[in-house]
Write a protein that holds these residues in place. Structure first.
Motif, mmCIF file in Angstrom:
data_model
loop_
_atom_site.group_PDB
_atom_site.id
_atom_site.type_symbol
_atom_site.label_atom_id
_atom_site.label_comp_id
_atom_site.label_asym_id
_atom_site.label_seq_id
_atom_site.Cartn_x
_atom_site.Cartn_y
_atom_site.Cartn_z
ATOM 1 N N PRO A 63 0.799 -1.226 0.000
ATOM 2 C CA PRO A 63 0.000 0.000 0.000
ATOM 3 C C PRO A 63 0.831 1.275 0.000
ATOM 4 C CG PRO A 63 -0.714 -1.492 1.741
ATOM 5 C CD PRO A 63 0.487 -2.092 1.096
ATOM 6 N N GLU A 64 1.995 1.239 0.597
ATOM 7 C CA GLU A 64 2.800 2.446 0.681
ATOM 8 C C GLU A 64 3.737 2.639 -0.512
ATOM 9 O OE1 GLU A 64 4.812 -0.934 2.607
ATOM 10 O OE2 GLU A 64 2.898 -0.016 3.080
ATOM 11 N N ALA A 65 3.756 1.715 -1.445
ATOM 12 C CA ALA A 65 4.631 1.836 -2.610
ATOM 13 C C ALA A 65 4.206 3.020 -3.480
ATOM 14 C CB ALA A 65 4.606 0.556 -3.423
ATOM 15 N N VAL A 66 5.194 3.725 -4.010
ATOM 16 C CA VAL A 66 4.971 4.891 -4.860
ATOM 17 C C VAL A 66 5.373 4.542 -6.288
ATOM 18 C CG1 VAL A 66 5.689 7.282 -5.270
ATOM 19 C CG2 VAL A 66 5.478 6.434 -2.919
ATOM 20 N N ARG A 67 4.442 4.706 -7.226
ATOM 21 C CA ARG A 67 4.771 4.434 -8.630
ATOM 22 C C ARG A 67 5.710 5.522 -9.113
ATOM 23 N NH1 ARG A 67 3.675 5.182 -14.014
ATOM 24 N NH2 ARG A 67 3.348 3.297 -15.245
ATOM 25 N N VAL A 68 6.843 5.108 -9.671
ATOM 26 C CA VAL A 68 7.856 6.046 -10.140
ATOM 27 C C VAL A 68 7.679 6.339 -11.626
ATOM 28 C CG1 VAL A 68 10.339 6.370 -10.499
ATOM 29 C CG2 VAL A 68 9.515 5.332 -8.382
ATOM 30 N N CYS A 69 7.575 5.273 -12.420
ATOM 31 C CA CYS A 69 7.470 5.437 -13.862
ATOM 32 C C CYS A 69 7.147 4.093 -14.502
ATOM 33 C CB CYS A 69 8.779 5.977 -14.443
ATOM 34 S SG CYS A 69 10.207 4.879 -14.234
ATOM 35 N N ALA A 70 6.859 4.135 -15.787
ATOM 36 C CA ALA A 70 6.722 2.898 -16.550
ATOM 37 C C ALA A 70 8.103 2.264 -16.653
ATOM 38 C CB ALA A 70 6.162 3.189 -17.937
ATOM 39 N N ALA A 71 8.173 0.952 -16.615
ATOM 40 C CA ALA A 71 9.460 0.256 -16.669
ATOM 41 C C ALA A 71 10.249 0.624 -17.921
ATOM 42 C CB ALA A 71 9.244 -1.252 -16.588
ATOM 43 N N GLY A 72 9.558 0.819 -19.025
ATOM 44 C CA GLY A 72 10.207 1.156 -20.284
ATOM 45 C C GLY A 72 10.824 2.542 -20.319
#
Length: 128
Positions: A6-15
């Motif tokens: 739940p606390e994970a922050v999306r940084v970017c698309a892997a590509g």
């Protein structure tokens, strides 16, 4: 890991991250104040670090560029200190034997939805 905590922050698309290519920065706050974290890909793995040189504490990059021209080391754009991308250990320059602060990074998802996530720890939080 297969599930995003739940606390994970999306940084970017892997590509968005390529081996030895440009990094992605995220604004953060830690015990020392406001700065950024950066995420890079090296030898097909994603790494994340606090964007603070072990020598003088300035941000390392020049316009999201963290790697040397050869793409084999992270280099401080201010004074040329170099770091191993997979460990953050200073391998050259005035910060010899210093180390970048590593972040907990995950990469997962399905095919086109593959993404990079940062799991904040040690009092670090995203800002903005």
């Amino acid at each position: 890991m297969t599930d995003t905590s739940p606390e994970a922050v999306r940084v970017c698309a892997a590509g968005d991250l390529t081996n030895g290519g440009l990094g992605v920065k995220v604004p953060i706050r830690d015990r020392l104040g406001e700065t950024t974290a950066f995420f890079i890909r090296y030898q097909d793995r994603v790494y994340g670090y606090v964007n603070r040189c072990a020598h003088v504490g300035v941000e390392l990059d020049w316009e999201n560029s963290f790697f040397t021209r050869a793409g084999d080391l992270i280099m401080c754009a201010r004074h040329g200190a170099t770091y191993a991308p997979d460990t953050g250990l200073c391998v050259g320059g005035p910060c010899r034997n210093g180390k970048l602060k590593a972040l907990s990074v995950q990469e997962h998802g399905e095919a086109a939805d593959q993404a990079v996530f940062w799991v904040p720890t040690d009092g670090m939080v995203p800002r903005g």
